[in-house]
Design an enzyme around this catalytic site. Structure first.
Site, PDB file in Angstrom:
ATOM      1  N   GLY A   1       0.930  -1.153  -0.154  1.00 63.84           N
ATOM      2  CA  GLY A   1       0.070  -0.019   0.042  1.00 63.84           C
ATOM      3  C   GLY A   1       0.919   1.399   0.166  1.00 63.84           C
ATOM      4  O   GLY A   1       1.120   1.920   1.100  1.00 63.84           O
ATOM      5  N   TYR A   2       1.373   1.609  -1.084  1.00 63.94           N
ATOM      6  CA  TYR A   2       2.218   2.935  -1.202  1.00 63.94           C
ATOM      7  C   TYR A   2       1.607   3.960  -2.054  1.00 63.94           C
ATOM      8  O   TYR A   2       0.986   4.879  -1.436  1.00 63.94           O
ATOM      9  CB  TYR A   2       3.575   2.599  -1.969  1.00 63.94           C
TER      10      TYR A   2
ATOM     11  N   GLU B   1      12.966  -3.539  -4.147  1.00 69.65           N
ATOM     12  CA  GLU B   1      12.081  -3.621  -5.066  1.00 69.65           C
ATOM     13  C   GLU B   1      12.681  -3.431  -6.243  1.00 69.65           C
ATOM     14  O   GLU B   1      12.191  -4.027  -7.268  1.00 69.65           O
ATOM     15  CB  GLU B   1      10.714  -2.662  -4.869  1.00 69.65           C
TER      16      GLU B   1
END
Length: 402
Positions: free
Chosen positions: A129-130, A247
């Site tokens: 949830g960014y 990431e």
């Protein structure tokens, strides 16, 4: 740099090949072959995660103390290359790749004991949830707010482009816990232990390729314990930046790129050129394919250095931005070549052809059913995980000192 495998590496490669040959069932291979987006068929990916976990191989980059393999950089690279070469399904690995390393570095002993073994085992699945509407590349402007109420945070707001929110059972999330000072100073990193928490709603976003991989998530007085915060309150920006290094640069890009270029060669061997013979024999197309392969080889040199640094406990740093730029742009170049090679057969919209067990006739040949979906879905690769424009700004600041 000497890329020749040592006798020990060759023995490891042979061990990996035997394991894959014994454990990859045909339906799992089919799931790998038919992947046209970010991850493979969810059920197949989960089953493959469990198989890997049983062998102790689900967390190639993790240290052994947390349930990982403890492999060195070369072993991890060999494993990735061999898995992709035989169409092993891509597992949904945000827990393994992203939040796991964050919990190792910033989490309490209680948090490590609670989450890390379950991530390795595949018992819990995390989504990220960014991004928010209006807060994508400018992530520090996020507005989803968490207000403390006793031992809980009460969260209100929304997240968007949330990959896998419809299949995950956990979320790691950036929330605003203060509004004073710089935007970065008021952000905290929290975990949500159930995607079925009261007030949390997931709405699908279907891609141009017809896939449901991303979502918008709404928070209406969603409660999560303060004990689920990773790191100090209002220090989430430091945690978030650390996660983004993994990431963008924690996994190798080139095994997938090498597999993609082989897919294009397969198409070009089947399809005719504008003149006579096969497309693969056409000089202009062959030159462009060779140029793309040289770009992959150049990126491979960077990756091997980064993997070596990671194996010594060194973070990727700004070089992860360079890897993200080159990896995503080379991927898009290959996707363009794939669509060009498939020509008119790229046009039919046949998402059902990628369903496991589908045996209905298709217009697009079997060797090309993922070509257009990959082209469409990978168009976002230069945007997600931080747009390439932002990555160039990071390099300018961190490497060039501008």
């Amino acid at each position: 740099m000497d890329l020749a495998l040592s006798p020990q590496d060759e023995a490891f490669r042979d061990e990996v090949r035997r394991f894959l040959d014994e454990n990859l069932t045909e339906d799992l291979r089919e799931a790998g072959r038919k992947t046209g987006g970010v991850f493979a068929d969810v059920d197949a990916g989960m089953r493959w995660h469990k198989v890997l976990a049983k062998r102790g191989w689900s967390a190639p980059s993790w240290p052994t103390e947390y349930g990982g393999t403890g492999w060195n950089a070369t072993q991890r690279y060999i494993f990735a290359r061999e898995c992709i070469a035989v169409d092993a399904p891509r597992i949904f690995a945000m827990g393994l790749r992203m939040v796991g390393p964050v919990i190792m570095k910033f989490g309490t002993q209680e948090q490590k004991a609670k989450y890390l073994p379950r991530i390795v085992a595949g018992d819990i699945v995390f989504c990220q949830g960014y991004s928010e509407p209006g807060s994508g590349s400018d992530l520090a402007s996020l507005k989803t707010r968490a207000v403390r109420d006793g031992d809980d945070y009460v969260i209100n707001g929304t997240k968007i482009w949330t990959t896998g929110a419809h299949v995950a059972d956990h979320m790691f999330c950036l929330v605003r816990t203060a509004s004073d000072g710089k935007p970065q100073d008021g952000i905290s990193f929290v975990l949500i232990d159930s995607m079925k928490t009261a007030g949390l709603t997931v709405k699908p976003i279907v891609t141009l390729a017809g896939d449901h991989e991303v979502n918008q998530v709404f928070f209406d007085n969603v409660r999560t314990p303060v004990a689920n915060r990773i790191g100090p309150e209002n220090a989430g920006w430091t945690v978030a930046k650390y996660l983004l290094e993994f990431e963008r640069g924690g996994d190798a890009y080139t095994p997938n790129l090498y597999a993609r270029i082989e897919d294009i060669r397969r198409i070009a061997r089947e399809e005719a050129s504008d003149g006579t013979g096969r497309l693969l024999e056409e000089r202009t197309f062959a030159e462009r394919l060779a140029e793309a392969e040289m770009e992959i080889q150049a990126l491979e040199m960077i990756e091997m250095q980064v993997l070596s640094d990671l194996s010594r406990g060194k973070n990727p740093g700004a070089v992860s931005s360079a890897m993200k730029i080159r990896g995503s742009e080379t991927l898009q170049k290959l996707d363009h070549l794939g669509v060009e090679a498939l020509a008119w057969y790229a046009a039919p919209f046949e998402p059902e052809a990628r369903l496991l067990g589908n045996n209905q006739p298709t217009v697009t040949p079997e060797w090309g059913i993922t070509t257009m979906p990959l082209y469409l879905n990978n168009s976002a690769s230069t945007i997600y995980a931080g747009s390439n424009e932002i990555q160039r700004n990071i390099i300018a600041k961190a490497v060039l000192g501008l």
